[in-house]
Design a protein around this motif. Sequence first.
Motif: not given
Length: 83
Positions: A79-83
């Motif tokens: 999620a850190r990469e895509y949010l």
Amino acid sequence: MGFGVRAVEYAVDGLSVTAVGVDGDDRVIEFLVTEAGGGATCFAVHREHGQDWQTARLSIDPSSGSVPVAALEWAVEFAREYL
């Protein structure tokens, strides 16, 4: 899935975590955790529009019970990469 994210799965020791969906604003990623014994858990990582990662939240389906920590660790990094 939105914003170019394809279905992504992480598997280790009888545990499978799959990123199964995002909302239209690309601020929520839903995950499905399947354990070797057949149990399934749903949860989501989300953040408010215009907010930094530090404001992100975790939502767990109350009927799912518990979520393995290994699944949460992978989901948070994803999620850190895509949010």
